[in-house]
Enzyme design. Structure first.
Site, PDB file in Angstrom:
ATOM      1  N   HIS A  58      42.737  36.446  43.542  1.00  0.00           N
ATOM      2  CA  HIS A  58      44.160  36.814  43.517  1.00  0.00           C
ATOM      3  C   HIS A  58      44.949  36.036  44.570  1.00  0.00           C
ATOM      4  O   HIS A  58      45.877  36.553  45.193  1.00  0.00           O
ATOM      5  CB  HIS A  58      44.340  38.319  43.727  1.00  0.00           C
ATOM      6  CG  HIS A  58      43.690  39.162  42.684  1.00  0.00           C
ATOM      7  ND1 HIS A  58      44.249  39.383  41.446  1.00  0.00           N
ATOM      8  CD2 HIS A  58      42.499  39.815  42.680  1.00  0.00           C
ATOM      9  CE1 HIS A  58      43.453  40.144  40.723  1.00  0.00           C
ATOM     10  NE2 HIS A  58      42.376  40.414  41.454  1.00  0.00           N
ATOM     11  N   TYR A 104      37.728  45.882  49.286  1.00  0.00           N
ATOM     12  CA  TYR A 104      39.127  45.497  49.494  1.00  0.00           C
ATOM     13  C   TYR A 104      39.574  45.673  50.944  1.00  0.00           C
ATOM     14  O   TYR A 104      40.080  44.729  51.557  1.00  0.00           O
ATOM     15  CB  TYR A 104      40.034  46.248  48.526  1.00  0.00           C
ATOM     16  CG  TYR A 104      40.170  45.547  47.196  1.00  0.00           C
ATOM     17  CD1 TYR A 104      39.050  45.323  46.394  1.00  0.00           C
ATOM     18  CD2 TYR A 104      41.400  45.103  46.738  1.00  0.00           C
ATOM     19  CE1 TYR A 104      39.158  44.670  45.185  1.00  0.00           C
ATOM     20  CE2 TYR A 104      41.517  44.443  45.529  1.00  0.00           C
ATOM     21  CZ  TYR A 104      40.389  44.228  44.748  1.00  0.00           C
ATOM     22  OH  TYR A 104      40.503  43.573  43.549  1.00  0.00           O
ATOM     23  N   ASN A 155      44.844  45.012  36.808  1.00  0.00           N
ATOM     24  CA  ASN A 155      45.121  43.726  36.176  1.00  0.00           C
ATOM     25  C   ASN A 155      46.039  43.928  34.973  1.00  0.00           C
ATOM     26  O   ASN A 155      46.450  45.041  34.664  1.00  0.00           O
ATOM     27  CB  ASN A 155      43.818  43.056  35.721  1.00  0.00           C
ATOM     28  CG  ASN A 155      42.973  42.545  36.877  1.00  0.00           C
ATOM     29  OD1 ASN A 155      43.490  42.032  37.858  1.00  0.00           O
ATOM     30  ND2 ASN A 155      41.664  42.700  36.752  1.00  0.00           N
TER      31      ASN A 155
END
Length: 485
Positions: A56, A338, A128
């Site tokens: 990303h 993350y 997404n």
């Protein structure tokens, strides 16, 4: 025949028992922190690039508001989903595999990450523009991304690597079908849907539990580029999507999405016809119809791209009371990966940056670290008798559920209709038009005809698509000039 290949090891040289499966409580239960190989693999993967995001990397974003229009209090006690509630947000769009210099219009999934600045802390829905993904176990995630990035020897992208991984990972078929269709090249971020993709747990004030999926349906209508149109747009303006969103918001053409949820009763999951926590599958709408619950609107551009878009940090572990994780193995891996990435990429105090800082007050015993400027005073420990903050376990009452099972490394327990190709086949047979099918074949053949793709890989590509549908595989076979195996 004896396999002559070496055994995979940890970076300490210790042999590992599986390249594909994380350790879980039973085949369908949550993952375990004791799976040190998974932790090492993800932690090392999170630290592979400085300072660009590993995935990303290139994107854009805008601020906006989520307004809830329907009453869903029978499903969740989360205040952010209370009817009439308006919550400020930041939404970042992105490509997935491409680097910062990539053209926005390249064939790739698109990230759709929403940060909701709720009165109970930040709630991040990190998804997404597709409701599914290529794999279902985080053990394979670093390997998947490596296959989409660059070779070690010549530093070039390699279509043969991509097809090698996909054809050896049949669970990818549903996502690759979408990627190779025109949905793999959206016209703009405004003209695509967004999805939470994973399954999440909702629980209400009565502690009743439900499984949910999020859908953000574009108010601008779906619009995609063809392969040639995407290439032309990217050649003319590599920042096509960033420019499109910025200009639309600046001139007051504020894009909107309708927030929908699919709701599954908690008890349905155990014997549903396929595993409802499998990220490679969707829940058919005829089983669990989407419910409109609100509207998301983007209405303000960032003032500084680096400070607000590049440093925006989203994490699926940011959950508010009324929402909890499911046993989705990919989600379980992302809960760790993350925030760990952000601590490495932008520092341990990334949550103090304005774009990431919650609107409500923070009362934490975390302190010090690089670049910290809001440091709590005494007391610096818990428990204490000096008036420091104290946890309230009742806030999360309702999120708990029982799991049992032997500690294993295993695929999901198969349900009656679990199959890696059935939903991709449904796209081909029931969803795509004749034009969509023709474009899908053209795109597959063009991608798999790259000079580095070997004949052996092409044969596996044909078999892969024949597993989806014989007609599709036969058309790919003719296009590639190979028969399959």
């Amino acid at each position: 025949m004896t396999d002559s290949r070496p055994v995979t090891t940890t970076d300490s040289g210790i042999p590992v028992p599986s390249d594909e499966f994380s350790q879980s409580v039973g085949a369908d239960g949550p993952l375990l922190m004791q799976d040190h190989y998974l932790i090492q693999k993800l932690a090392h993967f999170d630290r592979e690039r400085v300072p660009e995001r590993v995935v990303h990397a290139k994107g854009g974003g805008a601020y906006g508001v989520l307004e809830i229009t329907e009453d869903v209090s029978q499903y969740t006690k989360a205040d952010v989903f209370r009817r009439g509630k308006r919550t400020e947000l930041f939404l970042r769009f992105s490509t997935v595999a491409g680097e910062l210099g990539f053209a926005d219009t390249a064939r790739d999934p698109r990230g759709f990450a929403v940060k909701l600045y709720t009165e109970e802390g930040n709630y991040d829905i990190v998804g997404n523009n597709t409701p599914i993904f290529f794999i279902r176990d985080p053990q394979k995630f670093p390997d998947f991304i490596h296959s989409q990035k660059r070779r070690a020897d010549n530093h070039l992208h390699d279509n043969n690597m991509q097809w090698d991984f996909w054809t050896l990972s049949p669970e990818s078929a549903h996502q690759v079908t979408i990627l190779m269709s025109d949905r793999g090249t959206p016209y703009s971020w405004r003209h695509m849907n967004g999805y939470g993709s994973h399954t999440f747990l909702w629980y209400n004030d009565a502690r009743q539990k439900f499984w949910v999926k999020y859908h953000f349906k574009t108010g601008q209508g779906i619009r995609n580029f063809t392969h040639d149109e995407a290439a032309a747009a990217g050649a003319d303006d590599p920042d096509f999507h960033i420019r499109d969103l910025f200009q639309a918001v600046r001139k007051g053409d504020h894009p909107t999405w309708t927030l929908q949820v699919q709701v599954m009763p908690f008890e349905d999951a155990a014997d549903y016809r396929f595993n409802p926590f499998d990220l490679t599958k969707v829940w058919p709408h005829e089983d669990y119809p989407p419910i409109d619950i609100g509207t998301l609107t983007l209405n303000r551009n960032p003032e500084n791209y680096f400070a607000e878009v590049e440093q925006a940090a989203f994490e699926p572990s940011n959950l508010v009371p009324g929402v909890a994780p499911s046993p989705d193995k990919m989600l379980q891996g992302r809960l760790f990966s993350y925030p760990d990435t952000h601590r490495y990429r932008i520092g341990p105090n990334y949550l103090q940056l304005p774009v990431n800082r919650p609107k409500n007050a923070v009362h934490s015993y975390n302190r010090d670290g690089s670049m910290r400027y809001g440091n709590p005073g005494d007391p610096v420990y818990a428990p204490n008798s000096f008036g420091g903050p104290v946890a309230d376990p009742m806030l999360l009452a309702g999120e708990h559920y029982e799991v049992t099972g032997e500690i294993v490394r295993s695929a999901h327990r198969l349900h009656t209709e679990d199959d890696d190709f059935v939903q991709a086949r449904a796209l081909w047979e029931k969803v795509m038009t004749d034009t969509d099918r023709a474009h899908l074949v053209t795109n597959i053949v063009a991608h798999a005809s790259a000079p580095e793709v070997t004949t052996e890989t092409k044969e596996r590509v044909v078999d892969y698509w024949r597993s989806v549908h014989k007609d599709l595989g036969d058309r790919v076979s003719r296009g590639l000039g190979v028969t399959g195996q």
